[in-house]
Design a protein around this motif. Structure first.
Motif, PDB file in Angstrom:
ATOM      1  N   ASN A 136       0.822  -1.213   0.000  1.00 40.90           N
ATOM      2  CA  ASN A 136       0.000   0.000   0.000  1.00 40.90           C
ATOM      3  C   ASN A 136       0.861   1.270   0.000  1.00 40.90           C
ATOM      4  O   ASN A 136       0.625   2.208   0.768  1.00 40.90           O
ATOM      5  CB  ASN A 136      -0.947   0.011   1.213  1.00 40.90           C
ATOM      6  N   ASN A 137       1.840   1.236  -0.900  1.00 38.58           N
ATOM      7  CA  ASN A 137       2.732   2.384  -1.100  1.00 38.58           C
ATOM      8  C   ASN A 137       3.612   2.704   0.103  1.00 38.58           C
ATOM      9  O   ASN A 137       4.216   3.776   0.180  1.00 38.58           O
ATOM     10  CB  ASN A 137       1.938   3.650  -1.459  1.00 38.58           C
ATOM     11  N   GLU A 138       3.693   1.788   1.041  1.00 35.79           N
ATOM     12  CA  GLU A 138       4.532   2.002   2.220  1.00 35.79           C
ATOM     13  C   GLU A 138       5.634   0.945   2.266  1.00 35.79           C
ATOM     14  O   GLU A 138       5.403  -0.235   1.972  1.00 35.79           O
ATOM     15  CB  GLU A 138       3.697   1.919   3.506  1.00 35.79           C
ATOM     16  N   ASN A 139       6.826   1.367   2.665  1.00 36.90           N
ATOM     17  CA  ASN A 139       7.931   0.427   2.858  1.00 36.90           C
ATOM     18  C   ASN A 139       7.686  -0.401   4.113  1.00 36.90           C
ATOM     19  O   ASN A 139       7.368   0.144   5.173  1.00 36.90           O
ATOM     20  CB  ASN A 139       9.261   1.175   3.017  1.00 36.90           C
ATOM     21  N   THR A 140       7.818  -1.717   3.981  1.00 38.98           N
ATOM     22  CA  THR A 140       7.702  -2.590   5.155  1.00 38.98           C
ATOM     23  C   THR A 140       9.071  -2.935   5.728  1.00 38.98           C
ATOM     24  O   THR A 140       9.169  -3.458   6.827  1.00 38.98           O
ATOM     25  CB  THR A 140       6.981  -3.896   4.801  1.00 38.98           C
ATOM     26  N   TYR A 141      10.124  -2.699   4.943  1.00 42.48           N
ATOM     27  CA  TYR A 141      11.509  -2.997   5.315  1.00 42.48           C
ATOM     28  C   TYR A 141      11.755  -4.493   5.461  1.00 42.48           C
ATOM     29  O   TYR A 141      12.729  -4.909   6.076  1.00 42.48           O
ATOM     30  CB  TYR A 141      11.913  -2.259   6.608  1.00 42.48           C
ATOM     31  N   ARG A 142      10.862  -5.293   4.850  1.00 41.29           N
ATOM     32  CA  ARG A 142      11.055  -6.746   4.834  1.00 41.29           C
ATOM     33  C   ARG A 142      11.597  -7.166   3.474  1.00 41.29           C
ATOM     34  O   ARG A 142      11.233  -6.610   2.448  1.00 41.29           O
ATOM     35  CB  ARG A 142       9.741  -7.475   5.127  1.00 41.29           C
ATOM     36  N   VAL A 143      12.471  -8.156   3.501  1.00 42.75           N
ATOM     37  CA  VAL A 143      13.097  -8.605   2.263  1.00 42.75           C
ATOM     38  C   VAL A 143      12.337  -9.808   1.716  1.00 42.75           C
ATOM     39  O   VAL A 143      11.929 -10.708   2.471  1.00 42.75           O
ATOM     40  CB  VAL A 143      14.593  -8.938   2.488  1.00 42.75           C
ATOM     41  N   LEU A 144      12.093  -9.811   0.390  1.00 43.25           N
ATOM     42  CA  LEU A 144      11.373 -10.895  -0.284  1.00 43.25           C
ATOM     43  C   LEU A 144      12.255 -11.484  -1.375  1.00 43.25           C
ATOM     44  O   LEU A 144      13.060 -10.783  -1.991  1.00 43.25           O
ATOM     45  CB  LEU A 144      10.076 -10.374  -0.911  1.00 43.25           C
ATOM     46  N   ARG A 145      12.051 -12.758  -1.658  1.00 42.95           N
ATOM     47  CA  ARG A 145      12.760 -13.406  -2.755  1.00 42.95           C
ATOM     48  C   ARG A 145      11.915 -13.246  -4.024  1.00 42.95           C
ATOM     49  O   ARG A 145      10.963 -13.994  -4.233  1.00 42.95           O
ATOM     50  CB  ARG A 145      12.989 -14.882  -2.436  1.00 42.95           C
ATOM     51  N   LYS A 146      12.223 -12.268  -4.828  1.00 40.75           N
ATOM     52  CA  LYS A 146      11.485 -12.031  -6.057  1.00 40.75           C
ATOM     53  C   LYS A 146      12.265 -11.058  -6.934  1.00 40.75           C
ATOM     54  O   LYS A 146      13.210 -10.408  -6.478  1.00 40.75           O
ATOM     55  CB  LYS A 146      10.077 -11.472  -5.768  1.00 40.75           C
ATOM     56  N   GLU A 147      11.842 -10.950  -8.175  1.00 45.55           N
ATOM     57  CA  GLU A 147      12.447  -9.985  -9.084  1.00 45.55           C
ATOM     58  C   GLU A 147      11.906  -8.588  -8.784  1.00 45.55           C
ATOM     59  O   GLU A 147      10.803  -8.441  -8.246  1.00 45.55           O
ATOM     60  CB  GLU A 147      12.139 -10.364 -10.540  1.00 45.55           C
ATOM     61  N   PRO A 148      12.651  -7.565  -9.165  1.00 45.91           N
ATOM     62  CA  PRO A 148      12.192  -6.204  -8.876  1.00 45.91           C
ATOM     63  C   PRO A 148      11.038  -5.788  -9.764  1.00 45.91           C
ATOM     64  O   PRO A 148      10.881  -6.276 -10.876  1.00 45.91           O
ATOM     65  CB  PRO A 148      13.438  -5.356  -9.168  1.00 45.91           C
ATOM     66  N   ASP A 149      10.225  -4.902  -9.269  1.00 43.81           N
ATOM     67  CA  ASP A 149       9.146  -4.299 -10.049  1.00 43.81           C
ATOM     68  C   ASP A 149       9.406  -2.796 -10.073  1.00 43.81           C
ATOM     69  O   ASP A 149       8.845  -2.028  -9.301  1.00 43.81           O
ATOM     70  CB  ASP A 149       7.787  -4.611  -9.402  1.00 43.81           C
TER      71      ASP A 149
END
Length: 511
Positions: free
Chosen positions: A477-490
């Protein structure tokens, strides 16, 4: 005895100034130490990473002992102040090197021995009161017991006691002072030595110069007048000065005490333990890393950046992440929005790997793995440092050095490397760098805005070596969660979210 390098000082990796700066170790030193002396001690230790797992675990056992017993730390800190005084006497007294030491030297040496006995007895009582489990602290306890149990310590106490009794028989001197016509003292003569003190209406002045040392411990310097008095006073002692000198000379080698050798080591451990206590009291989680050279992975649970604690961010508000290097996954391409936590995450892995290599606590729920033998970094350089070579030239030189020495036990942290050139050229250069690191199986975090690099992971994984993984910082929702995910960038969503947040979309600006 050495509490930092019990098995030798040679097997170390010297941290370069760039890595020291990129990991913000000066800021961490400021968290740990308060005074200039404490900071100097800590920084000197921080510049060298021990390579031997046995040394790391030796240190780790000591810091675990200290963190678990605050009362021991408090009492030890008080005793270390006395060791500082002892060290000042040891450095500035010439009794042990003079062929014919003066009475002044003798009295200072007597004082030094008196402090030494007091320190040894206090430390022995402390270690008896709080038995420690670590090899290093147990060795200190055993050495103290050996000293206490020797006849020398009781003999020394008796000699000092007798010398004190003799020197204190003289309570005052009667002086004759010749004056000039201007009433300046011109000549002074001692008329008598007295066993009782005079009562005077005059304010007592300093009878010897006091020199303030760097560590703020005062020691005495003999004035010419007192030298003359002491030379004359020798014949008034109950026993001959020669007898005392002969007796105390026996303890010159005995006073080459191990306590002075380990004083700064103990200060360093106490400072680190105090920092850990502060973190714990403020609600931050710490743990003791499990370092084992037979392991082939690094696994960190709930890691966070200690710098956030220094910025007084509430422990409950800090977002923690898991991170691991495995035999099959060695290189991570990290992307995400600006101010989304990429640099904080990259740095947190580096800082905690460094703390683990130093045998200290780490800021995580758990930390397990082999010990890194080198940590190498490349973060954006200050513009003033790139005037001669330019940003790209500076990056190329730094990258070349990293490629030359990095191996499978080296942690490499890259932050916006090759961001100074065009996107096309940056991608080309970044791929070559990743290729070399993949060939050498180097554990790497590459924090970058070159999103095409992360999208090319599938192609790059056709090269030999462990897998490269694309990870990104999450937005919800347009907010940084500061959590890291394994995925490609968007990247399009990153740009759109940032534009919305700051009101710079076409629609927002049109309004």
């Amino acid at each position: 005895m050495n509490l930092l390098f019990p098995y030798g000082k040679d097997n170390v990796w010297e941290l370069d100034s760039d890595t020291y700066q990129h990991l913000a170790l000066n800021e961490i030193v400021d968290m740990i130490a308060l005074t200039k002396e404490e900071k100097d001690i800590t920084k000197k230790i921080f510049t060298k990473m021990p390579l031997d797992t046995k040394t790391i675990n030796y240190r780790l056992d000591i810091i675990r002992d200290l963190i678990s017993c605050r009362e021991f730390c408090d009492e030890l800190k008080t005793i270390l102040v006395k060791i500082d005084v002892l060290n000042e006497y040891n450095m500035h007294n010439h009794f042990h090197i003079e062929k014919r030491p003066s009475l002044w030297d003798l009295i200072d040496f007597m004082t030094e021995m008196d402090i030494y006995v007091e320190v040894v007895e206090a430390l022995n009582s402390l270690f008896t009161k709080y038995p420690m489990e670590s090899e290093g602290l147990r060795e200190i306890a055993n050495l103290l017991k050996e000293v206490i149990n020797t006849d020398q310590i009781s003999e020394l106490k008796e000699v000092v006691k007798n010398l004190k009794a003799d020197t204190t028989t003289v309570k005052s001197v009667t002086l004759a002072v010749n004056l000039t016509p201007e009433l300046f003292p011109e000549e002074v003569q001692v008329l008598s030595y007295n066993k009782v003190p005079f009562k005077s209406k005059y304010v007592k002045d300093v009878w010897a110069l006091s020199i303030q040392s760097a560590s703020r411990v005062s020691y005495r310097v003999q004035t010419p007048f007192m030298k003359g008095v002491c030379d004359d006073l020798e014949k008034h002692l109950g026993r001959s000065l020669h007898e005392y000198k002969s007796e105390l000379k026996k303890y010159v080698n005995f006073k080459g005490y191990f306590l002075l050798d380990i004083c700064n080591d103990l200060k360093y451990y106490l400072l680190c333990a105090r920092c850990a206590h502060h973190l714990i009291d403020s609600g931050y989680e710490i743990c003791y890393p499990k370092i084992d050279s037979t392991l082939n992975h690094i696994e960190i649970k709930d890691v966070y950046n200690i710098r956030l604690a220094n910025k007084k961010i509430d422990a409950k508000d800090i977002v923690k992440n898991d991170f691991s290097f495995t035999p099959s996954e060695r290189i991570f391409i990290l992307t995400g929005p600006n101010r989304g936590g990429k640099t904080i995450l990259t740095q947190s892995v580096g800082i905690n790997a460094f703390l683990a290599s130093q045998g200290l606590f780490v800021c995580a729920k758990s930390y397990e793995g082999f010990n890194f033998t080198k940590i190498l970094t490349h973060f954006p350089a200050d513009e003033n440092e790139t005037l001669d070579l330019g940003r790209l030239g500076e990056e190329a030189i730094r990258v070349q050095k990293i490629a030359e020495v990095a191996d499978d036990k080296t942690l490499v942290l890259l932050n916006e490397t090759y961001s100074s050139t065009s996107a096309v050229d940056g991608l080309y250069l970044a791929r070559d760098l990743v290729h070399v690191l993949k060939d050498n199986n180097v554990p790497t975090i590459f924090n970058t805005h070159i999103h095409e690099l992360a999208r090319g992971v599938s192609d790059m994984n056709k090269w030999d070596g462990a897998d490269i993984v694309s990870i990104t910082m999450e937005m919800v929702n347009n907010e940084n969660t500061y959590r890291v995910l394994r995925k490609e960038p968007d990247s399009s969503s990153f740009a759109h979210n940032i534009a919305l947040k700051y009101g710079v979309t076409y629609e927002q600006m049109k309004k």
